[in-house]
Design a protein around this motif. Structure first.
Motif, PDB file in Angstrom:
ATOM      1  N   THR A  62      -4.276   2.573  -9.054  1.00 29.81           N
ATOM      2  CA  THR A  62      -5.374   2.767  -8.107  1.00 29.81           C
ATOM      3  C   THR A  62      -6.110   1.463  -7.830  1.00 29.81           C
ATOM      4  O   THR A  62      -6.456   1.164  -6.671  1.00 29.81           O
TER       5      THR A  62
ATOM      6  N   HIS B  11      -2.555   2.247   6.449  1.00 27.97           N
ATOM      7  CA  HIS B  11      -1.970   3.259   5.565  1.00 27.97           C
ATOM      8  C   HIS B  11      -0.523   2.952   5.185  1.00 27.97           C
ATOM      9  O   HIS B  11       0.059   3.665   4.373  1.00 27.97           O
TER      10      HIS B  11
ATOM     11  N   ILE C 233       0.838  -1.206   0.000  1.00 35.08           N
ATOM     12  CA  ILE C 233       0.000   0.000   0.000  1.00 35.08           C
ATOM     13  C   ILE C 233       0.869   1.251   0.000  1.00 35.08           C
ATOM     14  O   ILE C 233       0.638   2.188  -0.776  1.00 35.08           O
ATOM     15  N   SER C 234       1.876   1.286   0.856  1.00 33.37           N
ATOM     16  CA  SER C 234       2.774   2.453   0.903  1.00 33.37           C
ATOM     17  C   SER C 234       3.513   2.636  -0.415  1.00 33.37           C
ATOM     18  O   SER C 234       3.659   3.751  -0.918  1.00 33.37           O
TER      19      SER C 234
ATOM     20  N   ARG D 239      -5.578  -2.989  -0.173  1.00 37.21           N
ATOM     21  CA  ARG D 239      -6.323  -2.501   0.987  1.00 37.21           C
ATOM     22  C   ARG D 239      -7.395  -3.504   1.406  1.00 37.21           C
ATOM     23  O   ARG D 239      -7.605  -3.750   2.606  1.00 37.21           O
TER      24      ARG D 239
ATOM     25  N   LEU E  21      -3.982  -0.739  -5.674  1.00 40.55           N
ATOM     26  CA  LEU E  21      -3.961  -0.171  -4.331  1.00 40.55           C
ATOM     27  C   LEU E  21      -5.217  -0.576  -3.560  1.00 40.55           C
ATOM     28  O   LEU E  21      -5.144  -0.981  -2.385  1.00 40.55           O
TER      29      LEU E  21
ATOM     30  N   ARG F 250       2.029   6.547  -6.988  1.00 42.09           N
ATOM     31  CA  ARG F 250       0.928   7.389  -7.465  1.00 42.09           C
ATOM     32  C   ARG F 250       1.222   8.865  -7.232  1.00 42.09           C
ATOM     33  O   ARG F 250       1.047   9.693  -8.138  1.00 42.09           O
ATOM     34  N   ASP F 251       1.694   9.218  -6.048  1.00 45.59           N
ATOM     35  CA  ASP F 251       1.929  10.619  -5.715  1.00 45.59           C
ATOM     36  C   ASP F 251       3.127  11.201  -6.447  1.00 45.59           C
ATOM     37  O   ASP F 251       3.207  12.417  -6.638  1.00 45.59           O
TER      38      ASP F 251
ATOM     39  N   LYS G  83       1.113   3.969  -3.112  1.00 44.72           N
ATOM     40  CA  LYS G  83       0.761   5.363  -2.835  1.00 44.72           C
ATOM     41  C   LYS G  83       1.912   6.297  -3.209  1.00 44.72           C
ATOM     42  O   LYS G  83       1.694   7.371  -3.779  1.00 44.72           O
TER      43      LYS G  83
ATOM     44  N   THR H 138       3.898  10.162   1.689  1.00 49.21           N
ATOM     45  CA  THR H 138       4.243   9.681   0.353  1.00 49.21           C
ATOM     46  C   THR H 138       4.229  10.789  -0.690  1.00 49.21           C
ATOM     47  O   THR H 138       4.501  10.540  -1.855  1.00 49.21           O
ATOM     48  N   SER H 139       3.893  12.022  -0.278  1.00 49.07           N
ATOM     49  CA  SER H 139       3.888  13.136  -1.230  1.00 49.07           C
ATOM     50  C   SER H 139       5.319  13.517  -1.584  1.00 49.07           C
ATOM     51  O   SER H 139       6.246  13.317  -0.783  1.00 49.07           O
TER      52      SER H 139
END
Length: 392
Positions: free
Chosen positions: A126, A214, A86-87, A133, A129, A93-94, A90, A220-221
């Motif tokens: 997505t 999470h 997941i991390s 989840r 992800l 994606r970011d 993310k 993760t930005s």
């Protein structure tokens, strides 16, 4: 250390008959969970005097308790794996990075087809992800259900030992997955040549005792890379600069802030002035191609993350309003930015020109220098030809 949930050892007194039976058991493989002790080169552990945690549960509380313990270990291991996935997704994606497994082959090699496939790959990120989840939630429900059940079957001492072993299992799985994802993400950053730091570098430890929905990455930005070269601001103007203004100037005069609005309205007239200089034959074609590119600009899709804080944005506007009063110049040496008033700048330029290092020219020497250079090049060409003739 092999953090298997069955590696806890219970010491007991054995009879010769027990020792014979345990010796036979010690030859079995670890997958049978009969004896999962870990030996070090400097410490010898006699397997005939020890009982595994799994065997202890079976002998004291029955096979069902042992099965529940194995299930909790299996669940927390998969929770840790899914949490790491997941991390990682993310972060991809970011940072607008597409993992190799989710990239689609472009059969047309056109710009439009590339955009379509990129959008499809982002949708796949997505979807995957959401898949991880869902799997995490399923394993968590199973883990909590079995944990409540086994708590009613075994003593508090053994329940505490089981929790300790599951924590060790989670830490080991997290470390293994995070090291793999850290390497994969570094390769993606290098491949896409992005000016961002890896979010995995912010982790204080890779041993995560408990999985979370999470993931182990708190952020993760994208975080822009900071220039490691020290930059200073030398203010000689006598005017006081705020801390935010000094921070903006310390970024260097070559720093480019990301645009905060659609830049195409400002670019269109500038490009039009340039295309007018191309001549009648190329002006129309160039104008059409530029207009076509600008018309495809999407504010939401093409705008990048702001590389300045709101305070720095305000300071940048303040510095722009002072351009008529102040001059911001690079220092002759080093990476410093010098701040001067307009009068100071004129005075220093005048002093530099009148220092005796410069001579006022009476005429333009360009033609004379060009003629001399052509003569030198012609002589070199002739000399090279004459030197090569004997070799032929």
């Amino acid at each position: 250390f092999n953090p298997t949930p069955l590696s806890f050892i219970l010491i007991r007194n054995t009879t010769p008959m027990d020792q014979t039976a345990n010796s036979a058991e010690s030859t079995e493989t670890p997958n049978q969970h009969t004896n999962l002790t870990t030996q070090t080169p400097n410490q010898h552990i006699n397997p005939t005097t020890q009982l595994s945690f799994n065997d202890s549960l079976i002998s004291l509380f029955g096979q069902h308790a042992s099965t529940l313990a194995k299930t909790t270990s299996h669940s927390i291991e998969h929770m840790a794996i899914n949490s790491c996935h997941i991390s990682f997704l993310k972060a991809c994606r970011d940072h607008s990075l597409i993992p190799k497994g989710l990239r689609l082959t472009n059969p047309l090699s056109t710009k439009r087809s590339t955009e379509v496939l990129t959008h499809a790959s982002n949708l796949l990120i997505t979807e995957r992800l959401n898949h991880y989840r869902l799997k995490y939630a399923q394993h968590k429900r199973t883990y909590e259900h079995n944990l409540r059940h086994i708590e009613s079957l075994i003593t508090p001492q053994y329940f505490q030992k089981l929790g300790h072993l599951n924590t060790k299992k989670s830490s080991y799985t997290h470390r293994k997955q995070l090291l793999t994802h850290q390497k994969k993400f570094a390769v993606l950053l290098s491949e896409y040549d992005t000016p961002f730091l890896s979010p995995y570098d912010t982790l204080k430890t890779l041993d995560i005792p408990s999985p979370t929905f999470h993931g182990p990455l708190l952020k993760t930005s994208p975080t822009p890379k900071k220039d490691t070269t020290a930059k200073t601001v030398i203010n000689l103007s006598g005017q006081t600069l705020s801390t935010a203004e000094t921070d903006v100037l310390s970024l260097g005069l070559k720093f480019v802030p990301t645009p905060t609005s659609d830049p195409t309205p400002d670019l269109a007239p500038l490009i039009q002035n340039i295309t007018k200089q191309l001549g009648e034959g190329m002006e129309a074609s160039a104008t059409y191609q530029v207009t076509s590119v600008l018309s495809k600009f999407d504010n939401k899709r093409d705008m990048t993350t702001d590389n300045l804080t709101p305070q720095q944005r305000t300071a940048l506007k303040s510095l722009k309003s002072k351009k008529s009063e102040l001059k911001f110049l690079p220092a002759d040496k080093g990476n410093a930015t010098v701040v001067l008033t307009h009068d100071q700048y004129i005075t220093k330029v005048t002093d530099h020109l009148s220092s005796g290092s410069y001579t006022l020219l009476t005429k333009d020497p360009t033609q004379s220098v060009t003629t001399k250079l052509q003569k030198v090049l012609k002589k070199l060409h002739t000399d090279c030809d004459s030197a090569l003739i004997p070799l032929l």
